[in-house]
Design a protein around this motif. Structure first.
Motif, PDB file in Angstrom:
ATOM      1  N   VAL A 165      -5.181   1.887   0.698  1.00 37.49           N
ATOM      2  CA  VAL A 165      -6.004   0.615   0.340  1.00 37.49           C
ATOM      3  C   VAL A 165      -5.511  -0.065   2.208  1.00 37.49           C
ATOM      4  O   VAL A 165      -4.474  -0.087   2.225  1.00 37.49           O
ATOM      5  CB  VAL A 165      -5.818   0.080  -0.240  1.00 37.49           C
ATOM      6  N   LEU A 166      -6.856  -0.744   3.153  1.00 41.51           N
ATOM      7  CA  LEU A 166      -6.025  -1.178   3.979  1.00 41.51           C
ATOM      8  C   LEU A 166      -6.791  -2.317   3.867  1.00 41.51           C
ATOM      9  O   LEU A 166      -7.964  -2.679   3.727  1.00 41.51           O
ATOM     10  CB  LEU A 166      -6.745  -1.222   5.544  1.00 41.51           C
ATOM     11  N   SER A 201     -11.141  -0.145   2.200  1.00 37.21           N
ATOM     12  CA  SER A 201     -10.946  -1.608   2.829  1.00 37.21           C
ATOM     13  C   SER A 201     -11.265  -2.669   2.252  1.00 37.21           C
ATOM     14  O   SER A 201     -12.156  -2.546   1.735  1.00 37.21           O
ATOM     15  CB  SER A 201     -11.310  -0.752   4.204  1.00 37.21           C
ATOM     16  N   VAL A 202     -10.288  -3.044   2.774  1.00 34.83           N
ATOM     17  CA  VAL A 202     -10.606  -4.938   1.967  1.00 34.83           C
ATOM     18  C   VAL A 202     -10.936  -5.858   3.146  1.00 34.83           C
ATOM     19  O   VAL A 202      -9.917  -6.274   4.057  1.00 34.83           O
ATOM     20  CB  VAL A 202      -9.419  -5.580   0.929  1.00 34.83           C
ATOM     21  N   GLU A 215      -4.365  -5.157  -8.530  1.00 36.44           N
ATOM     22  CA  GLU A 215      -5.159  -4.019  -8.818  1.00 36.44           C
ATOM     23  C   GLU A 215      -5.996  -3.193  -8.014  1.00 36.44           C
ATOM     24  O   GLU A 215      -5.913  -1.715  -7.719  1.00 36.44           O
ATOM     25  CB  GLU A 215      -6.056  -4.349  -9.367  1.00 36.44           C
ATOM     26  N   ILE A 216      -6.125  -3.734  -6.679  1.00 39.41           N
ATOM     27  CA  ILE A 216      -6.481  -3.237  -5.902  1.00 39.41           C
ATOM     28  C   ILE A 216      -5.978  -2.251  -5.132  1.00 39.41           C
ATOM     29  O   ILE A 216      -6.464  -0.699  -5.256  1.00 39.41           O
ATOM     30  CB  ILE A 216      -7.231  -3.773  -5.014  1.00 39.41           C
ATOM     31  N   VAL A 217      -4.620  -2.323  -5.244  1.00 37.03           N
ATOM     32  CA  VAL A 217      -3.697  -1.664  -4.133  1.00 37.03           C
ATOM     33  C   VAL A 217      -3.220   0.230  -5.392  1.00 37.03           C
ATOM     34  O   VAL A 217      -3.142   0.936  -4.815  1.00 37.03           O
ATOM     35  CB  VAL A 217      -2.311  -2.438  -4.145  1.00 37.03           C
ATOM     36  N   GLN A 218      -3.445  -0.336  -6.193  1.00 37.29           N
ATOM     37  CA  GLN A 218      -2.727   0.598  -7.445  1.00 37.29           C
ATOM     38  C   GLN A 218      -4.292   1.203  -7.592  1.00 37.29           C
ATOM     39  O   GLN A 218      -3.892   2.849  -8.116  1.00 37.29           O
ATOM     40  CB  GLN A 218      -2.431  -0.037  -9.365  1.00 37.29           C
ATOM     41  N   ASN A 262      -0.515   4.994  -2.093  1.00 37.02           N
ATOM     42  CA  ASN A 262      -0.050   5.244  -3.431  1.00 37.02           C
ATOM     43  C   ASN A 262       0.606   3.447  -4.020  1.00 37.02           C
ATOM     44  O   ASN A 262       1.779   4.098  -4.597  1.00 37.02           O
ATOM     45  CB  ASN A 262       0.739   6.306  -3.983  1.00 37.02           C
ATOM     46  N   GLY A 263      -0.076   2.644  -3.678  1.00 37.29           N
ATOM     47  CA  GLY A 263       1.051   1.303  -4.552  1.00 37.29           C
ATOM     48  C   GLY A 263       1.821   1.222  -3.598  1.00 37.29           C
ATOM     49  O   GLY A 263       2.235   0.094  -3.870  1.00 37.29           O
ATOM     50  N   GLU A 264       2.411   1.177  -2.502  1.00 40.32           N
ATOM     51  CA  GLU A 264       3.011   0.923  -1.959  1.00 40.32           C
ATOM     52  C   GLU A 264       3.286   0.304  -0.213  1.00 40.32           C
ATOM     53  O   GLU A 264       2.161   1.595   0.402  1.00 40.32           O
ATOM     54  CB  GLU A 264       4.324   2.021  -1.441  1.00 40.32           C
ATOM     55  N   PHE A 265       3.864  -0.528  -0.498  1.00 39.74           N
ATOM     56  CA  PHE A 265       3.502  -1.431   1.150  1.00 39.74           C
ATOM     57  C   PHE A 265       4.028  -0.652   2.548  1.00 39.74           C
ATOM     58  O   PHE A 265       4.743  -0.073   2.348  1.00 39.74           O
ATOM     59  CB  PHE A 265       3.414  -2.760   0.856  1.00 39.74           C
ATOM     60  N   ILE A 266       3.067   0.099   3.245  1.00 40.63           N
ATOM     61  CA  ILE A 266       3.738   0.283   4.495  1.00 40.63           C
ATOM     62  C   ILE A 266       3.839  -0.126   5.704  1.00 40.63           C
ATOM     63  O   ILE A 266       4.925  -0.734   5.907  1.00 40.63           O
ATOM     64  CB  ILE A 266       2.835   1.564   5.110  1.00 40.63           C
TER      65      ILE A 266
END
Length: 107
Positions: free
Chosen positions: A19-20, A50-51, A11-14, A78-82
């Protein structure tokens, strides 16, 4: 590691375009890698959520399983792990990270 934690991380990522997950906060990073990740994002003028994984042991362990990546910080766009700070640094130096973040702004 519970499904609840995985759902919360998802949910956080979406919810936020950038998001870091980090140790500490952008103003007070608690490790050198998190500090470098924040510095890169700030230098690129990125707006990001940030979390602080130090505040939540479930998220601290869960994010490693969520991404199948063993270290923190972790950047999502955008919900994708970089990737973590090393990958962020490589992408920053090549200009790729700026392009990824510009794409996010347009989204």
């Amino acid at each position: 590691m519970t499904d609840d934690t995985q759902a919360r991380i998802a949910e956080i990522v979406q919810k936020s375009p950038v998001v870091l997950f980090m140790k500490g906060t952008p103003l007070f990073p608690q490790c050198g890698f998190s500090s470098r990740a924040v510095a890169i994002l700030n230098h690129l003028g990125a707006e990001f959520e940030s979390v602080d994984v130090l505040q939540d042991q479930g998220v601290r362990q869960g994010i490693k399983q969520f991404s199948d990546w063993p270290t923190i910080p972790q950047l999502y766009v955008n919900g994708e792990f970089i990737g973590g700070s090393d990958i962020m640094m490589e992408m920053y130096e090549s200009g790729e990270l700026a392009d990824v973040l510009k794409g996010q702004a347009a989204a």
